[in-house]
Design a protein around this motif. Structure first.
Motif, PDB file in Angstrom:
ATOM      1  N   TYR A 199       4.063   1.458  -0.893  1.00  0.00           N
ATOM      2  CA  TYR A 199       4.854   1.523  -1.761  1.00  0.00           C
ATOM      3  C   TYR A 199       4.212   2.165  -3.019  1.00  0.00           C
ATOM      4  N   GLU A 200       2.941   1.492  -3.340  1.00  0.00           N
ATOM      5  CA  GLU A 200       2.166   2.274  -4.295  1.00  0.00           C
ATOM      6  C   GLU A 200       1.775   3.611  -4.388  1.00  0.00           C
ATOM      7  N   LYS A 203       4.931   5.981  -4.809  1.00  0.00           N
ATOM      8  CA  LYS A 203       5.068   5.829  -6.201  1.00  0.00           C
ATOM      9  C   LYS A 203       4.435   7.011  -6.683  1.00  0.00           C
ATOM     10  N   GLN A 204       2.930   6.873  -6.499  1.00  0.00           N
ATOM     11  CA  GLN A 204       2.110   7.906  -7.170  1.00  0.00           C
ATOM     12  C   GLN A 204       2.281   9.191  -6.846  1.00  0.00           C
ATOM     13  N   SER A 232       0.901  -1.225   0.074  1.00  0.00           N
ATOM     14  CA  SER A 232      -0.047   0.203   0.104  1.00  0.00           C
ATOM     15  C   SER A 232       0.845   1.127   0.002  1.00  0.00           C
TER      16      SER A 232
END
Length: 311
Positions: free
Chosen positions: A294-295, A298-299, A292
């Protein structure tokens, strides 16, 4: 030049996202991680306790901060470890995937090498973290990270002592990290093919991708599978790391010797797989938080430059 700049930017974003996500994941399960270490090394205060009784005892003896003993050292190791693992996996995959047309071997090898690369650079901090987590409030040997490093280095054989148990760890990287990456991508491909409620269509690319719940499910399954296979080697690693902190540490002089000693003295369930239930309990929330964060990171990093240009 522009292509190199884009590549460097992508690597840096992956590095930051991987490091931050792993730190958050490890901190969220730090109490169970410490308990796992206490069980693996058969700490005399917790040797015959169950999980919940041991957690209550830690709180009674050391308070809330007792659950996070050694977590500072863990964060020093985890950030570069997670960052290097994510970055190196992507780089290794670019090398090996074309060689066998995206076969299972390329994912297994790439994951294994990524884990070994990250571990090589951060292993001494893992040894220190294990020592800090193993000691209890009334029996403190080390005052902090720097003191532990200095003590281990000066009294246990210098630089080599900081890499005690590294061979077992390096070998464990193959099933733990290599199989973990392979299993995750295998489960991911399987779910995407079923086109279930765990998938969605990406607005940006138009491709079928996993939902957050789908990603967390794949990660949890992959983590559980890889940990089951690699756990005995993790026990061997902990015993060797803690050899200088226990009175009978002389028994743990090498990987094979330690493996045989643990098996002969404690058997499979209470020796080589001691603490595995705690490992399962921490795998699901740890993987959930890691993926969660990480995503999301990145976003956030991808939107940064765009927002700046608009302003």
């Amino acid at each position: 030049m522009e292509a190199k700049a884009v590549k460097a930017d992508h690597v840096m974003k992956t590095f930051l996202a991987g490091g931050l996500s792993t730190c958050c994941a490890k901190t969220s399960t730090a109490p169970l991680e410490r308990l796992k270490i206490l069980f693996q090394a058969q700490n005399i205060h917790y040797k015959d306790m169950g999980v919940f009784r041991a957690l209550r005892t830690i709180y009674h003896l050391e308070g809330l901060l007792g659950y996070y003993r050694g977590n500072g050292a863990l964060m020093l190791r985890v950030f570069p470890y997670g960052a290097l693992q994510f970055v190196s996996y992507e780089q290794y995959k670019k090398v090996f995937t074309p060689l066998c047309d995206n076969c299972a071997a390329s994912k297994l090898i790439s994951g294994s090498l990524a884990g070994m690369t990250a571990c090589t650079f951060t292993y001494p901090l893992d040894v220190v973290r294990s020592r800090l987590a193993f000691q209890v409030a009334d029996e403190q040997i080390y005052c902090g990270v720097c003191h532990a490093i200095r003590q281990i280095f000066t009294t246990e054989g210098g630089f080599r002592a900081l890499y005690r148990g590294f061979t077992a760890t390096a070998v464990a990287m193959i099933p733990a990290v290599g199989f973990g990456f392979f299993a995750y991508e295998t489960f991911k491909e399987l779910i995407i093919k079923t086109d279930s409620a765990l998938t969605k269509i990406s607005i940006e690319t138009g491709e079928t991708v996993l939902t957050p719940v789908g990603g967390l499910l794949c990660g949890a399954l992959a983590g559980a599978c890889s940990q089951t296979v690699a756990y005995p080697l993790d026990v061997v690693r902990r015993r060797m790391q803690l050899a200088g902190a226990v009175t009978d540490g002389y028994k743990y002089s090498g990987c094979i010797n330690t493996f045989v000693t643990v098996y002969m003295e404690d058997g499979i369930r209470k020796g080589l797989y001691r603490g595995l239930s705690i490992n399962y309990m921490r795998v699901v929330p740890q993987v959930a938080v890691m993926f969660s964060v990480y995503e999301l990171t990145k976003q956030f990093l991808e939107k940064g430059p765009t927002s700046g240009q608009r302003e």
